[in-house]
Design an enzyme around this catalytic site. Sequence first.
Site, short mmCIF file in Angstrom:
data_model
loop_
_atom_site.label_atom_id
_atom_site.label_comp_id
_atom_site.label_asym_id
_atom_site.label_seq_id
_atom_site.Cartn_x
_atom_site.Cartn_y
_atom_site.Cartn_z
N LEU A 95 28.34 39.26 37.42
CA LEU A 95 29.52 39.94 36.88
C LEU A 95 29.86 41.11 37.80
O LEU A 95 28.97 41.73 38.39
CB LEU A 95 29.24 40.44 35.47
CG LEU A 95 28.98 39.34 34.43
CD1 LEU A 95 28.68 39.95 33.07
CD2 LEU A 95 30.16 38.38 34.35
N LEU A 96 31.15 41.38 37.91
CA LEU A 96 31.62 42.46 38.79
C LEU A 96 31.94 43.70 37.95
O LEU A 96 32.37 43.58 36.80
CB LEU A 96 32.86 41.99 39.56
CG LEU A 96 32.57 40.81 40.49
CD1 LEU A 96 33.85 40.07 40.88
CD2 LEU A 96 31.83 41.30 41.74
N ASP A 106 38.44 39.74 34.34
CA ASP A 106 38.50 40.99 33.57
C ASP A 106 37.09 41.35 33.14
O ASP A 106 36.12 40.79 33.66
CB ASP A 106 39.50 40.87 32.41
CG ASP A 106 39.02 39.90 31.33
OD1 ASP A 106 37.89 39.37 31.42
OD2 ASP A 106 39.80 39.68 30.37
N ARG A 155 21.43 48.59 38.79
CA ARG A 155 22.57 47.68 38.88
C ARG A 155 23.82 48.44 39.35
O ARG A 155 24.63 47.92 40.11
CB ARG A 155 22.79 47.04 37.50
CG ARG A 155 24.00 46.13 37.42
CD ARG A 155 23.86 44.92 38.35
NE ARG A 155 25.08 44.15 38.33
CZ ARG A 155 25.17 42.89 37.92
NH1 ARG A 155 24.11 42.25 37.52
NH2 ARG A 155 26.33 42.26 37.93
N ASN A 180 38.49 34.07 39.71
CA ASN A 180 37.23 33.34 39.57
C ASN A 180 37.54 31.91 39.15
O ASN A 180 38.47 31.68 38.39
CB ASN A 180 36.35 34.00 38.49
CG ASN A 180 34.96 33.38 38.41
OD1 ASN A 180 34.48 32.77 39.37
ND2 ASN A 180 34.32 33.52 37.27
N HIS A 205 36.09 28.54 37.24
CA HIS A 205 35.08 28.22 36.23
C HIS A 205 35.16 26.72 35.89
O HIS A 205 36.26 26.21 35.69
CB HIS A 205 35.31 29.06 34.97
CG HIS A 205 34.32 28.78 33.90
ND1 HIS A 205 32.97 29.04 34.05
CD2 HIS A 205 34.45 28.22 32.66
CE1 HIS A 205 32.33 28.67 32.96
NE2 HIS A 205 33.20 28.17 32.11
#
Length: 205
Positions: free
Chosen positions: A95-96, A142, A68, A108, A110
């Site tokens: 996820l970053l 975050d 990953r 982002n 949502h």
Amino acid sequence: MSQPARLVVLVSGSGTNLQALLDATADPAYGARIVAVGADREDIEGLARAERAGVPTFVRRVSDFETREGWDAALTTVVDRFEPDVVVSAGFMKLLSQEFLDRHLTLNTHPALCPAFPGMHGPRDALEHGVKVTGATLFVVDAGVDTGPIVAQVPVPVEEDDDVASLHERIKTAERAMLVDAVGRIAREGISVEGRRVRIGAVAR
Ligand code: GAR
């Protein structure tokens, strides 16, 4: 911020939020342009939308990397290359890494009113909980899952006969308008983030 602001948009699916941004950025007065669209999978409508608009695309699939961390580094490298002012994660289902977030102001969107119903199933979880109002949230990404400082929110009433699909579609209509409005204002006026306080076009006090 560059003028027009440089946006990289990340997608994993149908890309209707991306399309709303592509349409908005066609007007020079909007103040931003999409310099690249990235995805974590091939053959999705989001990539096709970018290609039709003549925007460069890239794909980095987790399964093509041994770890990953390798994928995280490759994604960071390719996004770096486009020198974005803002990265918009619009239905990007990964996820970053912290290194990515340290390098790029990343927003982002949502489909719920954060901090309620984080994760992959915002509309389903809101419906199951029986809330009467849900909506969409644009936030600064975050390290958590849908926990970052909130940039904009829009409420959407839950109707008695809603199912997950009908509710999500109505949320997405409101979400696209919110996204286009907030990203444009950020591009034209700037953004400040101090702790959890986000302000567009003003220095946080
Ligand atoms: C949007 O509703 C977005 O908020 C959601 O996926 C949809 C993507 O639609 N993202 C998440 O649920 C992330 N937690 P689109 O591909 O048509 O823009």
